[in-house]
Design a protein around this motif. Sequence first.
Motif, PDB file in Angstrom:
ATOM      1  N   GLY A 185       8.575  41.727   1.922  1.00 51.44           N
ATOM      2  CA  GLY A 185       8.392  42.721   2.971  1.00 51.44           C
ATOM      3  C   GLY A 185       8.225  42.100   4.339  1.00 51.44           C
ATOM      4  N   PRO A 186       8.399  42.902   5.389  1.00 54.98           N
ATOM      5  CA  PRO A 186       8.373  42.381   6.766  1.00 54.98           C
ATOM      6  C   PRO A 186       7.047  41.765   7.176  1.00 54.98           C
ATOM      7  N   GLN A 187       5.923  42.214   6.610  1.00 55.44           N
ATOM      8  CA  GLN A 187       4.625  41.658   7.008  1.00 55.44           C
ATOM      9  C   GLN A 187       4.448  40.215   6.574  1.00 55.44           C
ATOM     10  N   TYR A 188       5.307  39.723   5.677  1.00 59.76           N
ATOM     11  CA  TYR A 188       5.235  38.333   5.218  1.00 59.76           C
ATOM     12  C   TYR A 188       6.352  37.477   5.820  1.00 59.76           C
ATOM     13  N   ARG A 189       7.130  38.047   6.703  1.00 61.29           N
ATOM     14  CA  ARG A 189       8.287  37.360   7.269  1.00 61.29           C
ATOM     15  C   ARG A 189       7.873  36.083   8.009  1.00 61.29           C
ATOM     16  N   MET A 190       6.757  36.136   8.713  1.00 59.21           N
ATOM     17  CA  MET A 190       6.349  34.983   9.515  1.00 59.21           C
ATOM     18  C   MET A 190       6.109  33.749   8.652  1.00 59.21           C
ATOM     19  N   ALA A 191       5.471  33.937   7.507  1.00 57.56           N
ATOM     20  CA  ALA A 191       5.203  32.789   6.628  1.00 57.56           C
ATOM     21  C   ALA A 191       6.508  32.142   6.166  1.00 57.56           C
ATOM     22  N   PHE A 192       7.486  32.966   5.817  1.00 56.59           N
ATOM     23  CA  PHE A 192       8.773  32.419   5.362  1.00 56.59           C
ATOM     24  C   PHE A 192       9.544  31.782   6.517  1.00 56.59           C
ATOM     25  N   ASP A 193       9.482  32.381   7.703  1.00 53.82           N
ATOM     26  CA  ASP A 193      10.158  31.796   8.864  1.00 53.82           C
ATOM     27  C   ASP A 193       9.559  30.447   9.229  1.00 53.82           C
ATOM     28  N   ALA A 236       8.095  28.425   7.146  1.00 55.21           N
ATOM     29  CA  ALA A 236       8.515  27.487   6.100  1.00 55.21           C
ATOM     30  C   ALA A 236       9.946  27.027   6.326  1.00 55.21           C
ATOM     31  N   GLU A 237      10.799  27.940   6.766  1.00 53.08           N
ATOM     32  CA  GLU A 237      12.207  27.594   6.958  1.00 53.08           C
ATOM     33  C   GLU A 237      12.406  26.634   8.120  1.00 53.08           C
ATOM     34  N   ASP A 238      11.437  26.568   9.021  1.00 54.98           N
ATOM     35  CA  ASP A 238      11.507  25.621  10.137  1.00 54.98           C
ATOM     36  C   ASP A 238      11.230  24.195   9.695  1.00 54.98           C
ATOM     37  N   LEU A 239      10.695  24.023   8.504  1.00 57.21           N
ATOM     38  CA  LEU A 239      10.400  22.682   8.011  1.00 57.21           C
ATOM     39  C   LEU A 239      11.692  21.978   7.613  1.00 57.21           C
ATOM     40  N   PRO A 240      11.791  20.678   7.850  1.00 56.32           N
ATOM     41  CA  PRO A 240      13.024  19.949   7.501  1.00 56.32           C
ATOM     42  C   PRO A 240      13.272  19.983   5.995  1.00 56.32           C
ATOM     43  N   GLY A 241      14.493  20.337   5.625  1.00 52.81           N
ATOM     44  CA  GLY A 241      14.877  20.354   4.214  1.00 52.81           C
ATOM     45  C   GLY A 241      14.538  21.616   3.469  1.00 52.81           C
ATOM     46  N   CYS A 242      13.931  22.601   4.144  1.00 50.13           N
ATOM     47  CA  CYS A 242      13.536  23.847   3.466  1.00 50.13           C
ATOM     48  C   CYS A 242      14.509  24.966   3.805  1.00 50.13           C
ATOM     49  N   GLN A 243      14.993  25.627   2.789  1.00 52.61           N
ATOM     50  CA  GLN A 243      15.886  26.771   2.965  1.00 52.61           C
ATOM     51  C   GLN A 243      15.303  27.978   2.242  1.00 52.61           C
ATOM     52  N   VAL A 244      15.319  29.123   2.887  1.00 54.40           N
ATOM     53  CA  VAL A 244      14.770  30.343   2.304  1.00 54.40           C
ATOM     54  C   VAL A 244      15.910  31.227   1.806  1.00 54.40           C
ATOM     55  N   LEU A 245      15.832  31.618   0.549  1.00 51.12           N
ATOM     56  CA  LEU A 245      16.759  32.586  -0.047  1.00 51.12           C
ATOM     57  C   LEU A 245      15.998  33.899  -0.172  1.00 51.12           C
ATOM     58  N   ARG A 246      16.617  35.009   0.193  1.00 48.14           N
ATOM     59  CA  ARG A 246      15.877  36.264   0.307  1.00 48.14           C
ATOM     60  C   ARG A 246      16.442  37.363  -0.596  1.00 48.14           C
ATOM     61  N   HIS A 247      15.528  38.085  -1.226  1.00 46.86           N
ATOM     62  CA  HIS A 247      15.845  39.323  -1.933  1.00 46.86           C
ATOM     63  C   HIS A 247      15.399  40.494  -1.056  1.00 46.86           C
ATOM     64  N   ARG A 248      16.217  41.507  -0.945  1.00 44.68           N
ATOM     65  CA  ARG A 248      15.827  42.667  -0.135  1.00 44.68           C
ATOM     66  C   ARG A 248      14.664  43.421  -0.764  1.00 44.68           C
ATOM     67  N   LYS A 249      14.613  43.428  -2.086  1.00 43.39           N
ATOM     68  CA  LYS A 249      13.507  44.079  -2.781  1.00 43.39           C
ATOM     69  C   LYS A 249      13.010  43.172  -3.888  1.00 43.39           C
ATOM     70  N   ASN A 250      11.814  43.440  -4.374  1.00 43.20           N
ATOM     71  CA  ASN A 250      11.221  42.627  -5.421  1.00 43.20           C
ATOM     72  C   ASN A 250      12.001  42.770  -6.721  1.00 43.20           C
ATOM     73  N   ARG A 251      12.487  41.643  -7.246  1.00 46.37           N
ATOM     74  CA  ARG A 251      13.317  41.662  -8.448  1.00 46.37           C
ATOM     75  C   ARG A 251      12.681  40.902  -9.606  1.00 46.37           C
ATOM     76  N   GLY A 252      11.560  40.268  -9.392  1.00 48.75           N
ATOM     77  CA  GLY A 252      10.875  39.572 -10.482  1.00 48.75           C
ATOM     78  C   GLY A 252      11.038  38.069 -10.405  1.00 48.75           C
ATOM     79  N   LYS A 253      10.075  37.362 -10.996  1.00 49.63           N
ATOM     80  CA  LYS A 253      10.068  35.905 -10.931  1.00 49.63           C
ATOM     81  C   LYS A 253      11.302  35.286 -11.584  1.00 49.63           C
ATOM     82  N   GLY A 254      11.708  35.835 -12.717  1.00 46.69           N
ATOM     83  CA  GLY A 254      12.877  35.288 -13.401  1.00 46.69           C
ATOM     84  C   GLY A 254      14.126  35.382 -12.546  1.00 46.69           C
ATOM     85  N   ARG A 255      14.338  36.515 -11.914  1.00 46.73           N
ATOM     86  CA  ARG A 255      15.508  36.683 -11.055  1.00 46.73           C
ATOM     87  C   ARG A 255      15.416  35.774  -9.838  1.00 46.73           C
ATOM     88  N   ALA A 256      14.202  35.605  -9.286  1.00 47.04           N
ATOM     89  CA  ALA A 256      14.038  34.716  -8.137  1.00 47.04           C
ATOM     90  C   ALA A 256      14.409  33.277  -8.508  1.00 47.04           C
TER      91      ALA A 256
END
Length: 271
Positions: free
Chosen positions: A52-60, A62-82
Amino acid sequence: MDPTTVRSKEKEKEPVCVIIPAFRPEPDLPERIRAVIRATPCQMLLVDDGSGPQYRMAFDRAEDLPGCQVLRHRKNRGKGRALKTAFAFLQKQILEVEEPDGSLPRKRTRILCMDCDGQHLVADGVNLLNAAEKYPGSLILGARDFTGRQTPLRSRLGNRIISRIFYHAAGIWLPDTQTGLRAFDNSLLPLMLRTPGEGYAYEMEVLIACVREGVPVRSRNISTIYINANAGSHFHPVRDSLQVLAVCARRSRRCRKCSGRSRKRNEEKKR
């Protein structure tokens, strides 16, 4: 993940990819990721599982760190799918890389899966990666000790019950079947991707698939850490436990037929 920096070998023989599925993580997630990257040179794949948008800052951050890439799901799909989203991304990346002669790379990629809740030490992750290098083609599990007083009662009983049920279903004793700290190399990616499951039960499905296909499963002791009695976990003790038990019950008959052959192959591979 512990902020303590643990240096791995200066020369990495094999590329390392660390995968962290995350749903509504704590604000200090970027600091935990920074500690992992400092400990061992790696590609970091962080999966935002519809937080959700309220957690966007934490992921952004993290993505600024060298070597880190964020893959995003629009909705919660579960740990296995992630996890499978990251596995598919990595598999595609590996297949797209060619050697100068046009062949696929011969060097293996070691993969470490960690949870985002801060309950895995960086040092334990590095130890599992070292074990994955020593035992190619194996699944390495980080096994917690549930006998300590710091372990919540629901976790102690739940894991013990599930381990016993898994033993009767698959014929192999694993002290911690629910651990999210796991290491392996890219030879197991096809198995991981074709294994069914979207939620927490996926990790049990993976263990059963390994037994069925004769993949050695090895355990390494890790630190047992519960922060605020595991309050940060999104594991639902009733719903998700029932799903895990249903997987064991559904697969038990097939597992019993192959567990004898698998145990024999595992023993041969461990020698």
